[in-house]
Design an enzyme around this catalytic site. Structure first.
Site, mmCIF file in Angstrom:
data_model
loop_
_atom_site.group_PDB
_atom_site.id
_atom_site.type_symbol
_atom_site.label_atom_id
_atom_site.label_comp_id
_atom_site.label_asym_id
_atom_site.label_seq_id
_atom_site.Cartn_x
_atom_site.Cartn_y
_atom_site.Cartn_z
ATOM 1 C CG LEU A 73 19.932 3.815 -13.833
ATOM 2 C CD1 LEU A 73 20.057 4.814 -14.978
ATOM 3 C CD2 LEU A 73 20.501 4.414 -12.547
ATOM 4 C CG HIS A 242 26.549 -10.820 -12.367
ATOM 5 N ND1 HIS A 242 26.314 -12.074 -12.895
ATOM 6 C CD2 HIS A 242 25.412 -10.109 -12.549
ATOM 7 C CE1 HIS A 242 25.093 -12.106 -13.371
ATOM 8 N NE2 HIS A 242 24.524 -10.934 -13.182
ATOM 9 C CG ASP A 315 24.337 -6.817 -10.439
ATOM 10 O OD1 ASP A 315 23.375 -6.192 -10.930
ATOM 11 O OD2 ASP A 315 24.289 -8.037 -10.183
ATOM 12 C CG HIS A 319 15.523 -4.864 -4.450
ATOM 13 N ND1 HIS A 319 14.691 -4.987 -5.537
ATOM 14 C CD2 HIS A 319 16.548 -5.726 -4.661
ATOM 15 C CE1 HIS A 319 15.186 -5.893 -6.369
ATOM 16 N NE2 HIS A 319 16.318 -6.349 -5.867
#
Lengths: 434, 302
Positions: A73, A242, A315, A319
């Site tokens: 977050l 992951h 995941d 950005h």
């Protein structure tokens, strides 16, 4: 406010109930869940007023709100990438009513003050439930343990140094042992940083061809092995984040067969894309662990089918565009994925690999059990925490329309099948029919 | 074609066109007056984010021989130290209205990134470990001059393949011709999954047997520190080209090196200075090739 959902097909792994149902929600609490033999159509279509909302949902599905156990977050510290407000709203659009946010904020979530801050922000501005994940080590440095008990008391549900793997096996041993006092799992981002060197994509023929430094599969698999062995010897649960390689799947499979307390997650990009997605130096497909090969993708799909991989998480790693609009080698890792994760995963159902119930388990009851967050599912008297989904509805991913501040998706322009139409989280109602 | 980013993007026909054009320019370079007015009034900028003397000089000379106005923008005076992004540097340069950008950068993919974000013609002078296309073209030109053909040749590339943009560009170029390509060197410096058309040799003697061309690569001292090789001394002992190669190399085999050479590491003085070595010819041909490339690229009309 009263919400009446008629004729939906409910699949609820928590209550183990499935079938055509009417669900009423009053002031954020489920007041009625009535299973019935067949659809009884309303005379009118869906309608709403200020006090009542009626939804004719025949042909639609109702699931418990999805849980994303791996989300970034970015707040506090990186609000230019994402905020708790935008990230949780993006989660809702993706069908998630709960997200677990990773600790690599600034400051790092390695002390209760940061946890309190995140939870207060989430309460104030968030759209969904937020479950913070605390750092295993102070500052994610891999040296000293963070104050796990106090973090747990503050609200952290698990611990991870995601992205900054704990390289020292002794520290990892201590973390696993210590975590037993708080009954919260350690989540491991498995990567041997020495082997990864400065790699930026999967190592293989393609990385050589593109002149990009490779990250070998061994980098992940060695750490999966290490953590499974530590979990086995020191008898503490480990959750592998992951999973991206066939070899990791095999190690986890063997460990599970031996009764090691290991669980695992993967992300939609690992069973949807291969390394070919970066062949045009597309920085939006640059992610860590890197996208792998067809063989790995198939092994992950098989592992989902066989329940070797328990959870699908996004995941979500938003950005800023400036961090991706650079030469490939310099771009930051990550995919803004919370809004596409569920629709991408529904492909597994449409392709006949998983049935809907199996898929929903990986988004609901499995993460809830691993994290011990005690979700109730859809039952009378419980807080509303459910979504209404049209699994056949097609839509086209448009990165500019993502609610997330992170537009870094390799799925821009993809046509996906399956759309979340409504989310109900407590007294909050989200109508996303458009 | 607007840009030259990599040999990857070229067909055999493209390559042959560049080689033929270079032939004409080489003829110009042998004249008394070595300058042609072809691109008078146009501007080229050499944008070097990595230190380079040879490649930059070669480009600069090629540009000047074509009557271009030349600007040099190198790392020491660049804005990188001020924290400017490559994108902003590029936009600034674009505002100067330049026609050609020659870029060298330490990041693989940097030249492609630049090309995608400017209307000027971009020439890759080396991006990370990805490509150095003009080097491969001048190597091909040199082989052609000496051997008269590329088809049918056996070529060994020796040394630090995985970190070499020269090796990659040469591989892609030679793959357009009917050639046998070999990678020779220690396993740590060769690709783990080599391309299908490449033969791998750890043994130098076996690797050089029957070859027509030996292409050496520069071994960097850092490789020793990162455990790729135990020492430069051991590298020279095992894979360095020493005069004993003359006992088993084909009598007409040629030896090439992109420079700068490390005598006593990848090559001995006896070999470097032998008549088999065409290293200085490569340097001369570099100018003709770069003139040809610049000449053939058409800046995009705005």
């Amino acid at each position: 406010m009263i919400i009446k959902i008629y004729n939906a097909y409910m699949i609820d792994p928590f209550t183990n109930k499935e079938g055509i149902v009417d669900i009423f929600i009053e002031d954020g609490v489920i007041s009625k869940v009535q299973l019935k033999n067949k659809v009884k159509s309303l005379k009118t279509n869906s309608k709403s007023s200020s006090s009542i909302m009626e939804i004719e949902a025949s042909g639609l599905y109702v699931f418990p709100g999805l849980i994303d156990m791996h989300t970034h977050l970015r707040e506090p510290g990186y609000e230019y990438k994402e905020t708790i407000r935008t990230g949780t709203l993006a989660a809702i659009r993706g069908g998630f009513t709960s997200v677990c946010c990773m600790a690599n904020t600034n400051p790092v979530n390695d002390n209760p003050e940061v946890t309190y801050y995140i939870l207060a922000k989430a309460k104030e501005e968030g759209s969904c439930d937020v479950y913070p994940i605390g750092a295993i080590t102070k500052g994610l440095k891999g040296e000293e343990l963070s104050e796990m008990v106090m973090l747990k008391e503050a609200g952290c549900v698990a611990f991870s140094d995601d992205g900054m793997p704990v390289m020292n096996p002794l520290i990892m041993r201590r973390a696993l042992e210590y975590s037993k006092t708080i009954d919260a799992p350690i989540i491991s981002h498995c990567e041997d940083l020495f082997l990864s060197e400065n790699g930026v994509m999967n190592e293989g023929k393609l990385s050589f061809y593109l002149g990009l430094k490779g990250i070998p599969k061994a980098s992940e698999e060695i750490m999966v092995s290490r953590d499974v062995i530590l979990s086995k010897h020191f008898k503490a649960p480990i959750h592998i984040a992951h999973v991206s390689t066939k070899g990791s799947v095999e190690i986890i499979k063997k460990a599970k067969e031996e009764g090691v307390h290991v669980t695992a997650e993967t992300c939609p990009h690992y069973f949807t894309l291969t390394e070919e997605a970066v062949a045009s130096y597309n920085t939006n497909a640059k992610v860590n662990p890197p996208l792998r090969t067809e063989e790995d993708k198939e092994a992950i799909i098989e592992a989902l089918k066989e329940d070797i991989i328990d959870v699908i998480a996004s995941d979500h790693a938003p950005h800023h565009i400036d961090e991706k609009k650079v030469p490939f080698q310099e771009a930051l890792n990550g995919i803004s994925g919370v809004e596409t994760a569920f629709a991408l995963s529904l492909r597994l159902v449409h392709d006949g690999i998983l049935n809907l119930r199996e898929l929903i388990e990986k988004f609901t009851i499995n993460p809830s059990r691993i994290l011990k967050i005690n979700k109730n599912g859809i039952k009378e008297g419980a807080e509303a925490d459910l979504i209404v989904v049209d699994i056949e509805r097609e839509w086209i991913v448009d990165k500019e329309k993502l609610v997330s501040l992170g537009k870094n998706t390799p799925f821009d322009g993809w046509r996906l099948k399956g759309k979340v139409l409504f989310a109900f989280k407590g007294k909050k109602t989200f109508d996303m029919r458009e | 074609m607007k840009d030259l980013i990599g040999i990857k993007d070229l067909s055999r026909q493209n390559i042959e066109e560049i080689l033929n054009t270079a032939k004409a320019f080489k003829e110009v370079l042998n004249r008394d007056i070595k300058k042609v007015p072809t691109l008078r009034g146009k501007t080229a900028i050499n944008l070097f984010f990595e230190p380079s003397t040879r490649t930059r000089t070669s480009f600069e000379l090629a540009e000047k021989r074509l009557s271009l106005d030349v600007l040099n923008f190198s790392i020491s005076m660049s804005s990188v130290v001020k924290g400017e992004t490559l994108y902003d540097t590029l936009k600034t340069i674009e505002a100067y209205n330049v026609d050609y950008i020659v870029i060298r950068h330490s990041s693989s993919g940097a030249a492609k990134f630049v090309a995608e974000n400017t209307t000027a013609s971009v020439i890759n002078a080396g991006d990370g470990i990805n490509e150095h296309p003009t080097q491969a073209l001048l190597d091909a030109f040199s082989i052609l001059e000496v051997k008269g053909r590329i088809d049918g040749l056996k070529i060994a590339i020796v040394g630090d393949i995985i970190h070499s943009r020269v090796a990659r560009s040469n591989l892609y170029l030679l793959s357009n011709f009917d050639t046998e390509i070999r990678f020779v060197g220690p396993p740590t410096l060769l690709p783990k999954d080599p391309p299908d058309n490449v033969k791998i040799f750890y043994d130098i003697k076996e690797g050089l047997k029957d070859v027509d061309v030996v292409m050496l690569l520069r071994i960097q001292l850092e490789r020793q520190n990162a455990a790729f090789i135990p020492s430069l001394k051991e590298y020279f002992h095992v894979w360095g080209l020493k005069k004993d190669i003359f006992s088993y190399l084909k009598s007409d085999a040629i030896i090439m090196h992109p420079g700068p050479m490390n005598r006593g590491v990848e090559i001995s003085t006896e070999v470097a200075d032998s008549p088999r070595s065409i290293i200085l010819r490569q340097v001369t041909n570099g100018i003709a090739i770069r003139m040809a490339v610049i000449y053939l690229l058409t800046p995009k009309e705005i």
